[in-house]
Scaffold this motif. Structure first.
Motif, PDB file in Angstrom:
ATOM      1  N   MET A 181      -8.418   0.986   7.444  1.00 56.63           N
ATOM      2  CA  MET A 181      -7.081   1.271   6.922  1.00 56.63           C
ATOM      3  C   MET A 181      -7.034   0.780   5.477  1.00 56.63           C
ATOM      4  O   MET A 181      -7.205  -0.410   5.207  1.00 56.63           O
ATOM      5  CB  MET A 181      -6.005   0.571   7.758  1.00 56.63           C
ATOM      6  N   THR A 182      -6.798   1.704   4.550  1.00 53.89           N
ATOM      7  CA  THR A 182      -6.782   1.384   3.129  1.00 53.89           C
ATOM      8  C   THR A 182      -5.371   1.493   2.592  1.00 53.89           C
ATOM      9  O   THR A 182      -4.665   2.476   2.836  1.00 53.89           O
ATOM     10  CB  THR A 182      -7.705   2.333   2.344  1.00 53.89           C
ATOM     11  N   ASN A 183      -4.947   0.469   1.858  1.00 55.11           N
ATOM     12  CA  ASN A 183      -3.612   0.448   1.275  1.00 55.11           C
ATOM     13  C   ASN A 183      -3.652   1.126  -0.090  1.00 55.11           C
ATOM     14  O   ASN A 183      -4.065   0.532  -1.084  1.00 55.11           O
ATOM     15  CB  ASN A 183      -3.111  -0.993   1.150  1.00 55.11           C
ATOM     16  N   LYS A 184      -3.203   2.382  -0.129  1.00 52.25           N
ATOM     17  CA  LYS A 184      -3.157   3.140  -1.374  1.00 52.25           C
ATOM     18  C   LYS A 184      -1.777   3.055  -2.037  1.00 52.25           C
ATOM     19  O   LYS A 184      -1.550   3.696  -3.071  1.00 52.25           O
ATOM     20  CB  LYS A 184      -3.493   4.607  -1.097  1.00 52.25           C
ATOM     21  N   GLY A 185      -0.878   2.290  -1.462  1.00 52.16           N
ATOM     22  CA  GLY A 185       0.452   2.121  -2.036  1.00 52.16           C
ATOM     23  C   GLY A 185       0.465   1.013  -3.071  1.00 52.16           C
ATOM     24  O   GLY A 185      -0.579   0.532  -3.530  1.00 52.16           O
ATOM     25  N   ASN A 186       1.666   0.551  -3.431  1.00 52.09           N
ATOM     26  CA  ASN A 186       1.785  -0.505  -4.443  1.00 52.09           C
ATOM     27  C   ASN A 186       2.407  -1.778  -3.890  1.00 52.09           C
ATOM     28  O   ASN A 186       2.829  -2.654  -4.659  1.00 52.09           O
ATOM     29  CB  ASN A 186       2.586  -0.006  -5.648  1.00 52.09           C
ATOM     30  N   SER A 187       2.483  -1.884  -2.544  1.00 56.38           N
ATOM     31  CA  SER A 187       3.056  -3.081  -1.935  1.00 56.38           C
ATOM     32  C   SER A 187       2.292  -3.430  -0.662  1.00 56.38           C
ATOM     33  O   SER A 187       1.678  -2.570  -0.019  1.00 56.38           O
ATOM     34  CB  SER A 187       4.535  -2.861  -1.616  1.00 56.38           C
ATOM     35  N   VAL A 188       2.359  -4.696  -0.317  1.00 56.42           N
ATOM     36  CA  VAL A 188       1.609  -5.210   0.831  1.00 56.42           C
ATOM     37  C   VAL A 188       2.032  -4.516   2.127  1.00 56.42           C
ATOM     38  O   VAL A 188       3.210  -4.215   2.334  1.00 56.42           O
ATOM     39  CB  VAL A 188       1.799  -6.733   0.958  1.00 56.42           C
ATOM     40  N   VAL A 189       1.066  -4.236   2.985  1.00 56.20           N
ATOM     41  CA  VAL A 189       1.341  -3.791   4.345  1.00 56.20           C
ATOM     42  C   VAL A 189       0.786  -4.851   5.289  1.00 56.20           C
ATOM     43  O   VAL A 189      -0.132  -5.605   4.945  1.00 56.20           O
ATOM     44  CB  VAL A 189       0.743  -2.400   4.653  1.00 56.20           C
ATOM     45  N   GLY A 226     -15.723  -0.066  25.540  1.00 59.01           N
ATOM     46  CA  GLY A 226     -15.131  -0.879  26.603  1.00 59.01           C
ATOM     47  C   GLY A 226     -14.054  -1.831  26.118  1.00 59.01           C
ATOM     48  O   GLY A 226     -13.535  -2.630  26.908  1.00 59.01           O
ATOM     49  N   ARG A 227     -13.663  -1.739  24.829  1.00 55.72           N
ATOM     50  CA  ARG A 227     -12.606  -2.605  24.318  1.00 55.72           C
ATOM     51  C   ARG A 227     -11.532  -1.748  23.650  1.00 55.72           C
ATOM     52  O   ARG A 227     -11.778  -0.606  23.233  1.00 55.72           O
ATOM     53  CB  ARG A 227     -13.166  -3.623  23.313  1.00 55.72           C
ATOM     54  N   GLU A 228     -10.322  -2.320  23.584  1.00 54.60           N
ATOM     55  CA  GLU A 228      -9.248  -1.641  22.877  1.00 54.60           C
ATOM     56  C   GLU A 228      -8.593  -2.607  21.900  1.00 54.60           C
ATOM     57  O   GLU A 228      -8.600  -3.828  22.096  1.00 54.60           O
ATOM     58  CB  GLU A 228      -8.217  -1.070  23.846  1.00 54.60           C
ATOM     59  N   TYR A 229      -8.008  -2.028  20.858  1.00 56.87           N
ATOM     60  CA  TYR A 229      -7.454  -2.811  19.760  1.00 56.87           C
ATOM     61  C   TYR A 229      -5.997  -2.389  19.574  1.00 56.87           C
ATOM     62  O   TYR A 229      -5.709  -1.213  19.325  1.00 56.87           O
ATOM     63  CB  TYR A 229      -8.270  -2.567  18.492  1.00 56.87           C
ATOM     64  N   ARG A 230      -5.087  -3.344  19.721  1.00 55.08           N
ATOM     65  CA  ARG A 230      -3.661  -3.060  19.631  1.00 55.08           C
ATOM     66  C   ARG A 230      -3.054  -3.863  18.487  1.00 55.08           C
ATOM     67  O   ARG A 230      -3.336  -5.064  18.330  1.00 55.08           O
ATOM     68  CB  ARG A 230      -2.954  -3.392  20.954  1.00 55.08           C
ATOM     69  N   PHE A 231      -2.198  -3.219  17.722  1.00 50.61           N
ATOM     70  CA  PHE A 231      -1.557  -3.914  16.607  1.00 50.61           C
ATOM     71  C   PHE A 231      -0.353  -3.119  16.139  1.00 50.61           C
ATOM     72  O   PHE A 231      -0.153  -1.953  16.518  1.00 50.61           O
ATOM     73  CB  PHE A 231      -2.538  -4.130  15.445  1.00 50.61           C
ATOM     74  N   THR A 232       0.475  -3.766  15.304  1.00 49.13           N
ATOM     75  CA  THR A 232       1.634  -3.127  14.704  1.00 49.13           C
ATOM     76  C   THR A 232       1.415  -3.007  13.204  1.00 49.13           C
ATOM     77  O   THR A 232       1.155  -4.014  12.535  1.00 49.13           O
ATOM     78  CB  THR A 232       2.915  -3.938  14.979  1.00 49.13           C
ATOM     79  N   LEU A 233       1.495  -1.795  12.701  1.00 48.81           N
ATOM     80  CA  LEU A 233       1.414  -1.559  11.261  1.00 48.81           C
ATOM     81  C   LEU A 233       2.833  -1.622  10.697  1.00 48.81           C
ATOM     82  O   LEU A 233       3.712  -0.862  11.109  1.00 48.81           O
ATOM     83  CB  LEU A 233       0.784  -0.193  10.983  1.00 48.81           C
ATOM     84  N   ILE A 234       3.053  -2.538   9.740  1.00 51.55           N
ATOM     85  CA  ILE A 234       4.371  -2.725   9.149  1.00 51.55           C
ATOM     86  C   ILE A 234       4.330  -2.338   7.680  1.00 51.55           C
ATOM     87  O   ILE A 234       3.596  -2.937   6.887  1.00 51.55           O
ATOM     88  CB  ILE A 234       4.850  -4.181   9.304  1.00 51.55           C
ATOM     89  N   GLU A 235       5.118  -1.339   7.330  1.00 51.64           N
ATOM     90  CA  GLU A 235       5.276  -0.908   5.944  1.00 51.64           C
ATOM     91  C   GLU A 235       6.745  -1.086   5.578  1.00 51.64           C
ATOM     92  O   GLU A 235       7.571  -0.226   5.869  1.00 51.64           O
ATOM     93  CB  GLU A 235       4.852   0.550   5.780  1.00 51.64           C
ATOM     94  N   GLY A 236       7.077  -2.236   5.008  1.00 47.75           N
ATOM     95  CA  GLY A 236       8.473  -2.534   4.717  1.00 47.75           C
ATOM     96  C   GLY A 236       9.284  -2.628   5.994  1.00 47.75           C
ATOM     97  O   GLY A 236       8.999  -3.446   6.876  1.00 47.75           O
ATOM     98  N   SER A 237      10.289  -1.777   6.142  1.00 54.27           N
ATOM     99  CA  SER A 237      11.138  -1.785   7.344  1.00 54.27           C
ATOM    100  C   SER A 237      10.613  -0.863   8.441  1.00 54.27           C
ATOM    101  O   SER A 237      11.188  -0.795   9.521  1.00 54.27           O
ATOM    102  CB  SER A 237      12.564  -1.368   6.974  1.00 54.27           C
ATOM    103  N   THR A 238       9.502  -0.168   8.174  1.00 56.09           N
ATOM    104  CA  THR A 238       8.938   0.766   9.141  1.00 56.09           C
ATOM    105  C   THR A 238       7.822   0.098   9.938  1.00 56.09           C
ATOM    106  O   THR A 238       6.910  -0.502   9.367  1.00 56.09           O
ATOM    107  CB  THR A 238       8.380   2.014   8.436  1.00 56.09           C
ATOM    108  N   LYS A 239       7.907   0.214  11.265  1.00 56.13           N
ATOM    109  CA  LYS A 239       6.898  -0.370  12.140  1.00 56.13           C
ATOM    110  C   LYS A 239       6.293   0.708  13.031  1.00 56.13           C
ATOM    111  O   LYS A 239       7.009   1.566  13.546  1.00 56.13           O
ATOM    112  CB  LYS A 239       7.507  -1.476  13.006  1.00 56.13           C
TER     113      LYS A 239
END
Length: 246
Positions: A181-189, A226-239
């Motif tokens: 996942m690459t952050n091509k925006g101008n603010s932290v995710v 055999g494994r899974e990866y779960r997470f929440t991507l937060i972009e400002g107020s969007t989750k």
């Protein structure tokens, strides 16, 4: 990126430990949206003694090698203004089992994201600390703490100031054994509550982690069968909750 530091006050009159002030600043990461200029930060005191707290602010900049450095916040003499973050007030007197707040104010350039370390330092008040405390009260407070061994715990939090015109653009590249996942925006995710677990199970998971992906940076991990990866991507107020299977 968080810091916890301790100040030990050791007295000679007794070996008994006293609870003293015990401050809590809540979360260690705070974010100022592009359309905001101030943020209220609360400081709690769960101890049995008043807490005198100094607030110091340093800016985090990245050198040519990409390593973070903490530097004093610069002023703009030509504008008679501060170019960065300040705390108002910068001195708090927090009563036992009470709370006080300071407002973190940003003034200056916001064409790109900026980062600050905000330190909350409990102290024994001295004249030069500019606390509004009478000399008799100050001496009595120092005598109380000197009656035993007290640990004054301070905290260093991270404060993100988003650009005025914030843009989010997280681009995903997924292969059979790799996820990027690459952050091509101008603010932290934020990659929040990242979990690496056996497929379909919540046992034997690796410790949950949190990651801040700065502009121009990337977050990646190997996908294992055999494994899974779960997470929440937060972009400002969007989750967005994501599940990736290896």
């Amino acid at each position: 990126m968080k810091a916890l530091f301790l100040i030990v006050v050791a007295g000679l009159l007794s070996g008994v430990a006293h609870a003293g002030p015990q401050i809590d600043v809540g979360v260690m990461y705070d974010y100022l949206d592009g359309d905001k200029s101030s943020f209220l930060k609360r400081v709690f005191n769960a101890g049995d003694t008043t807490a005198f707290v100094k607030i110091n602010v340093l800016e985090i900049v990245y050198n040519a090698e990409g390593m973070p450095e903490e530097v004093p916040v610069k002023n703009q003499p030509e504008l008679a203004a501060r170019n960065g973050l300040m705390a108002s007030p910068a001195r708090l007197i927090v009563p036992a089992n009470g709370m006080q707040g300071t407002r973190l104010l940003f003034m200056g350039q916001r064409d790109q994201e900026r980062y600050f370390r905000v330190r909350f330092v409990p102290v024994i008040p001295a004249k030069e600390d500019q606390f509004a405390v009478a000399e008799e009260e100050r001496a009595g407070y120092e005598k109380t703490l000197s009656a035993g061994v007290n640990v004054l715990a301070g905290y260093g939090t991270i404060f993100f100031v988003r650009p005025t015109h914030t843009q989010f653009d997280t681009q995903v590249s997924e292969a059979a054994s790799r996820y990027l996942m690459t952050n091509k925006g101008n603010s932290v995710v934020i990659i929040d509550e990242f979990k690496d677990c056996p497929l379909g199970k919540d046992v034997d998971c690796k410790p949950t982690t949190k990651h801040h992906v700065l502009p121009g940076k990337a977050f990646e991990f190997d996908k294992q069968s055999g494994r899974e990866y779960r997470f929440t991507l937060i972009e400002g107020s969007t989750k967005k909750v994501l599940t990736i299977k290896g």
